[in-house]
Enzyme design. Structure first.
Site, PDB file in Angstrom:
ATOM      1  N   CYS A  31      -3.518   0.244   7.140  1.00 32.68           N
ATOM      2  CA  CYS A  31      -3.710  -0.391   8.429  1.00 32.68           C
ATOM      3  C   CYS A  31      -4.120   0.494   9.268  1.00 32.68           C
ATOM      4  CB  CYS A  31      -2.207  -0.926   8.689  1.00 32.68           C
ATOM      5  SG  CYS A  31      -0.840  -0.180   8.295  1.00 32.68           S
ATOM      6  N   ASN A  72       0.736  -1.108   0.160  1.00 36.77           N
ATOM      7  CA  ASN A  72      -0.053   0.009  -0.022  1.00 36.77           C
ATOM      8  C   ASN A  72       0.754   1.194  -0.022  1.00 36.77           C
ATOM      9  OD1 ASN A  72       0.578  -0.132   2.790  1.00 36.77           O
ATOM     10  ND2 ASN A  72      -1.155   0.035   3.499  1.00 36.77           N
ATOM     11  N   TYR A  73       2.275   1.378   0.209  1.00 41.44           N
ATOM     12  CA  TYR A  73       3.066   2.352   0.409  1.00 41.44           C
ATOM     13  C   TYR A  73       4.392   2.094   0.101  1.00 41.44           C
ATOM     14  CZ  TYR A  73      -0.026   5.717   3.081  1.00 41.44           C
ATOM     15  OH  TYR A  73      -1.178   6.261   3.309  1.00 41.44           O
ATOM     16  N   GLU A  87       5.065  -3.815  11.900  1.00 38.76           N
ATOM     17  CA  GLU A  87       3.528  -3.134  11.920  1.00 38.76           C
ATOM     18  C   GLU A  87       2.640  -4.030  11.147  1.00 38.76           C
ATOM     19  OE1 GLU A  87       0.694  -1.035  10.499  1.00 38.76           O
ATOM     20  OE2 GLU A  87       2.476   0.578   9.594  1.00 38.76           O
TER      21      GLU A  87
HETATM   22  O1  G3P Z   1      -1.014   0.831   5.968  1.00 38.74           O
HETATM   23  C1  G3P Z   1       0.338   1.492   6.428  1.00 38.74           C
HETATM   24  C2  G3P Z   1       0.329   2.568   7.653  1.00 38.74           C
HETATM   25  O2  G3P Z   1       1.439   2.750   7.694  1.00 38.74           O
HETATM   26  C3  G3P Z   1      -0.519   3.649   7.054  1.00 38.74           C
HETATM   27  O3  G3P Z   1       0.072   4.984   6.852  1.00 38.74           O
HETATM   28  O4  G3P Z   1      -0.055   7.457   6.548  1.00 38.74           O
HETATM   29  O5  G3P Z   1      -2.110   5.787   5.776  1.00 38.74           O
HETATM   30  O6  G3P Z   1      -1.687   6.397   8.204  1.00 38.74           O
HETATM   31  P1  G3P Z   1      -0.974   6.193   6.809  1.00 38.74           P
END
Ligand code: G3P
Length: 478
Positions: free
Chosen positions: A287, A158-159, A253
């Site tokens: 997440c 996702n990233y 994580e």
């Molecule tokens: O799903 C990965 C998590 O680190 C989310 O990051 O920036 O979307 O809160 P963010």
């Protein structure tokens, strides 16, 4: 085969001797978009060796020089936001605008690592012995932070860029080397990101990017004796990795089931806006997404109406068009989400919209009157489907939140700050947001999960510290 993206090791772009490749399926077209090398265990061994050698001299490279190179990589990364963003659109169906934002955020993160690193690694401690009973002032202790060695970085789909640099930046500034195993979906964006580090001129072997099948090199990488630390973001695999890993620091994580507790006095327009942002951005594939709404019965009808009105305005379609809701990453992910939806249907949840799916594209769905016997009350859909559970007391909400095996983040909406603090204290999650949706950023904030949501704390400062060890030298006076 010229169509297969090369992997990166020893400062060079290479073809794997396996002669095999891994296909990356575009979630939107469901056709092969790119191919990457299927690296072998032998290639992993080589990358580990060069990483070890390169790390030794990198650790001796002045801190300011390490910082300078990171700043350079950050600038190059930002210059390439368009082509890298394009890969993210094609590989993981991230809306075009968000894809570019991810790259810019990544550049900023790398620069911040450089700035933070020169400060926190630039100072150590000085202790004297006579504070402990029985000692004279005859011992001076000097402490500093030394690198761990080779860091294995495994970011999720996702990233693929941002959660890679959130490991690479802290690791490098602290004097470590990096072996990166990018996710299959997102591997090409990651390779492009690594190219920016290559262009910045980092020493050979300091960074490697090994692509391939998890089944062939996954365990081999995570159990490799050359690895001195694993930084992993993803799902259940992390639990398996932590059980098999040796005596090395782990940073993990692993997802969440972030609850949004809504009290009777909450500003419902603010809540609705945050539920939309928190629950549906990147189609819920974060997440930190809001994954269950726990709302007081007395305001539930009003809140659901407001959220429904906003869901109706979400655009659904391809990432190239910057739609709010885009296809989820794989067909199996879409099938999993559908399974949760069907289970809720069978058990009597109220569908606020009609369930609709075309290929990997799932229309946003709010499920009201969800009960604890439904799978979606507990499981993480990682898709644009959000359950609402109506509660009759705050305690009921806290209880649901704490009964989860996850504990990443949570949020509470109320105008009463005293209540908010008490609820935050009661929620067993790594972070609680008051009056806003969960989120990891700003990226220097501590980020950590309790229970199955993770090990250790991230955020730039914590990651830099986590990727070091304390070393002391004691001067003994005569
Ligand atoms: O799903 C990965 C998590 O680190 C989310 O990051 O920036 O979307 O809160 P963010």
């Amino acid at each position: 085969d010229g169509d297969v993206f090369k992997y990166y090791a020893d400062g060079e772009w290479k073809k794997s001797s396996s002669g095999k490749s891994v296909s990356i399926i575009n979630p939107t077209t469901r056709k092969t978009q790119y191919k990457v090398q299927a690296c072998t265990q032998e290639e992993v061994n080589k990358a580990m060796e060069t990483a070890k050698t390169a790390q030794k001299s990198w650790a001796k490279t002045p801190l300011w020089k390490r910082a300078e190179l990171l700043h350079k990589a950050a600038a190059i990364l930002k210059e390439h936001k368009a082509p890298i963003g394009e890969c993210l659109v094609k590989e993981i169906a991230k809306p075009a605008k968000d894809a570019v934002t991810e790259v810019v955020r990544s550049g900023d993160l790398v620069s911040y690592c450089a700035e933070e690193g020169v400060r926190i690694l630039g100072e150590g401690k000085f202790l004297v012995s006579d504070s402990f009973p029985g000692n004279e002032r005859t011992k001076y202790c000097l402490t500093s932070k030394i690198p761990l060695g080779v860091i294995l970085a495994i970011p999720p789909f996702n990233y693929p860029v941002n959660l890679a640099v959130s490991k690479i930046g802290p690791a490098l500034i602290a004097g470590n080397s990096i072996v990166l195993k990018p996710p299959t979906q997102g591997a090409v964006a990651a390779l492009h990101m690594v190219h920016c580090f290559h262009l910045a001129g980092f020493p050979k072997g300091l960074i490697s990017c090994i692509t391939g099948k998890g089944s062939e090199i996954g365990d081999f990488l995570t159990m490799h004796p050359g690895v001195n630390c694993i930084s992993f973001t993803g799902g259940d695999t992390g639990i398996a990795i932590s059980k098999k890993a040796g005596m090395i620091p782990l940073q993990m994580e692993l997802g969440g089931k972030d609850a949004c507790i809504v009290l009777e006095d909450a500003d419902l327009d603010l809540v609705a806006a945050n539920i939309i942002k928190g629950g549906f951005s990147y189609s819920g594939q974060r997440c930190t997404a809001v994954k269950v709404v726990l709302v007081m019965e007395s305001v539930a009808d009003a809140l659901v109406e407001k959220v429904k009105a906003k869901v109706a305005k979400l655009t659904v379609g391809p990432p190239e068009d910057n739609c709010d809701i885009t296809p989820v990453v794989t067909e199996s992910s879409a099938n999993f989400i559908e399974g949760l939806v069907m289970d809720a249907k069978q058990k009597g949840a109220t569908f606020c919209q009609e369930y609709k799916r075309e290929g990997n594209l799932i229309w946003p769905l709010l499920l009201d009157h969800v009960r604890p016997d439904m799978r979606i009350a507990w499981e993480e859909p990682f898709g644009p489907v959000l359950p609402v559970i109506r509660i009759n007391s705050v305690e009921e909400g806290i209880h649901h939140c704490n009964a989860s095996n996850f504990g990443l983040q949570g949020c509470v909406f109320t105008r009463d700050i005293n209540k908010a603090i008490l609820i935050s204290d009661a929620m067993e999650t790594g972070t609680v947001q008051i009056n806003s949706a969960p989120a990891r950023g700003p990226d220097h904030f501590p980020f950590q999960g309790l229970k199955d949501s993770g090990i250790g704390s991230q955020g730039i400062t914590n990651s830099i510290n986590m990727m070091t060890k304390v070393k002391s030298t004691v001067i003994n006076l005569p």
